[in-house]
Design an enzyme around this catalytic site. Structure first.
Site: not given
Ligand code: CMC
Length: 429
Positions: A306, A363
């Site tokens: 991320h 996700d």
């Protein structure tokens, strides 16, 4: 006021103001930098650029903290449903009982889709990706539900926000029905937001259907997890379109397109495809890890890494718990969950992932939940979009009321040819 000092060529110095945010973080205000020095800053991917001042979401990527309007994500998931959180993001405060009921009533009232729009769905090829239909239908809303800002701008914006929140859910469900080739099921006044969506997706005139309470709860939690994430790629797209004066429908449609990419919201679909591939090939997770580490292979571990989180994404932790709840309720064990858990363990103990601070993101587990709920893989990013909608709306509104608002227009470092003269066509190679 605190100041930073910038020296150019070690000679001339300029003062730049420092702005301190409510959490105590400091930023150098470079708004007058070019005017003062003739220079601009270079920051591809905007990793060090604050593009606005915002009161919506606080994110600490080093500590794994996520708060909407000051409330911890864990607290909101535990005590609120998605509509309360959407209200919080859009209005800035949690609704009381009366406001919550009134909002539910409004959302119900605006949930139907114009009959002419219904015919659009049928014209899409069967292999269409649902995200392309969603983006097109959302921008089409601006033709069917005009926004007349001349009359009462605040009322018009309220109406548009409500329509969008309600109708995008109907569009998402109709997109699925089109893919299945079955008739559309209209929203019903007797269901709450998430139950209504599941009913529009799965009910049938020939097989009795009642939305499952565990799945309704799971969907509420997942949508809350996705509801906002400050200046991510799609939200920045929404703000940028808004900054040009684009209406809310067009800005959200642009956000949907930005979300679709596999590095952003499209990662939830890519995760399941990756796990499925490992399962079908019968290969062990080590091969996936080795490929992800290979600089000559574009393969990445989807659902990992991320831009902001350098620790475990707090949303991934909650998603994993929701995943266990849903599978337990269904009395199922998904082989893809076993692979996901094995992959997570292998990556977290590998030096490459440790050194680069690559942890599971939101996700990583959500696809397994959607799969258990019977939602097809190419609809996962649509589910992300439904969740992110209140965040996009809140950011569009915040921009709309921002005293510092200007059209978004970054500069560039030009690296092309300096100056050339057009040669006659006969002389060109
Ligand atoms: N697998 C293997 N290596 C990775 C991964 C990964 N998933 N993610 C980052 N890296 C490596 C990357 O190769 C780079 O290595 P090096 O420094 O040696 O060149 C380093 O880590 C930094 O990566 P980056 O691409 O410069 O980092 P970024 O902040 O620009 O990108 C990201 C963040 C999310 C796009 C990236 O981590 C990624 O592609 N992850 C997989 C896709 C994914 O799961 N996306 C969902 C993000 S969360 C939800 C959302 O925002 O929509």
């Amino acid at each position: 006021m605190k100041k930073a000092e910038i020296f150019i060529d070690g000679k001339k110095s300029f003062d730049l103001p420092i702005i301190i945010d409510t959490m105590g973080n400091q930023s150098v205000d470079i708004r007058n930098l070019r005017q003062q020095t003739g220079m601009i800053t270079y920051d591809p991917g905007f990793g060090n650029t604050g593009s606005c001042q915002s009161q919506i979401t606080y994110l600490d990527g080093e500590k794994g903290i996520l708060r909407y309007r000051g409330y911890a994500i864990e607290d909101l998931v535990e005590h609120c449903d998605f509509i309360e959180v959407a209200y919080l993001l859009i209005h800035g405060y949690l609704p009381n009982k009366h406001e919550r009921e009134r909002y539910a009533e409004l959302l119900n009232r605006h949930s139907l889709l114009h009959a002419d729009m219904q015919s659009f769905f049928r014209r899409y090829p069967d292999h269409s990706h649902p995200m392309s239909i969603l983006a097109a239908m959302v921008v089409s809303l601006s033709s069917f539900y005009e926004i007349n800002l001349e009359e009462d701008p605040e009322l018009q914006i309220d109406l548009t926000v409500t329509r969008l929140m309600s109708k995008m859910r109907t569009i998402a469900a109709f997109t699925y029905r089109k893919m299945k080739g079955t008739d559309f099921i209209n929203p019903s006044y007797k269901y709450s937001y998430c139950a209504n969506f599941l009913n529009m997706m799965f009910s049938s005139p020939v097989v009795p259907y009642e939305p499952n309470p565990t799945q309704i709860r799971a969907m509420n939690k997942l949508l809350i997890l996705h509801a906002d994430h400050e200046q991510n790629c799609s939200t920045t797209a929404v703000r940028l379109i808004g900054s040009a004066g684009g209406n809310l429908y067009s800005a959200v449609s642009g956000g949907i397109c930005a979300l679709w990419g596999p590095r952003h919201g499209g990662a939830n679909q890519a995760v399941i495809e990756m796990l499925q591939q490992i399962h079908t090939d019968g290969s062990d997770v080590k091969q996936a890890i080795e490929r992800a580490k290979d600089k000559n292979d574009p393969y990445r571990l989807m659902g990992f890494g991320h831009r902001v989180y350098k620790t475990y994404d707090p949303r991934a932790k909650i998603a994993r718990e929701v995943c266990e709840e849903v599978l337990q309720d269904m009395g199922q064990r998904d082989p893809l969950l076993d692979i996901a858990e094995e992959l997570e363990q292998a990556a977290l103990s590998d030096d490459y992932f440790k050194e680069k601070n690559l942890y599971p993101n939101v996700d990583f587990y959500t696809g397994i939940i959607f799969r258990a709920m019977g939602i097809p893989t190419n609809m996962y990013t649509v589910m992300f979009a439904l969740g992110r909608l209140p965040g996009w709306i809140a950011h569009w509104l915040e921009w709309h009321h921002d005293p510092f608002e200007r059209i978004g227009r970054p500069r560039q470092l030009y690296m092309g040819p300096t100056s050339r003269v057009v040669p006659p066509i006969e002389e060109r190679e």
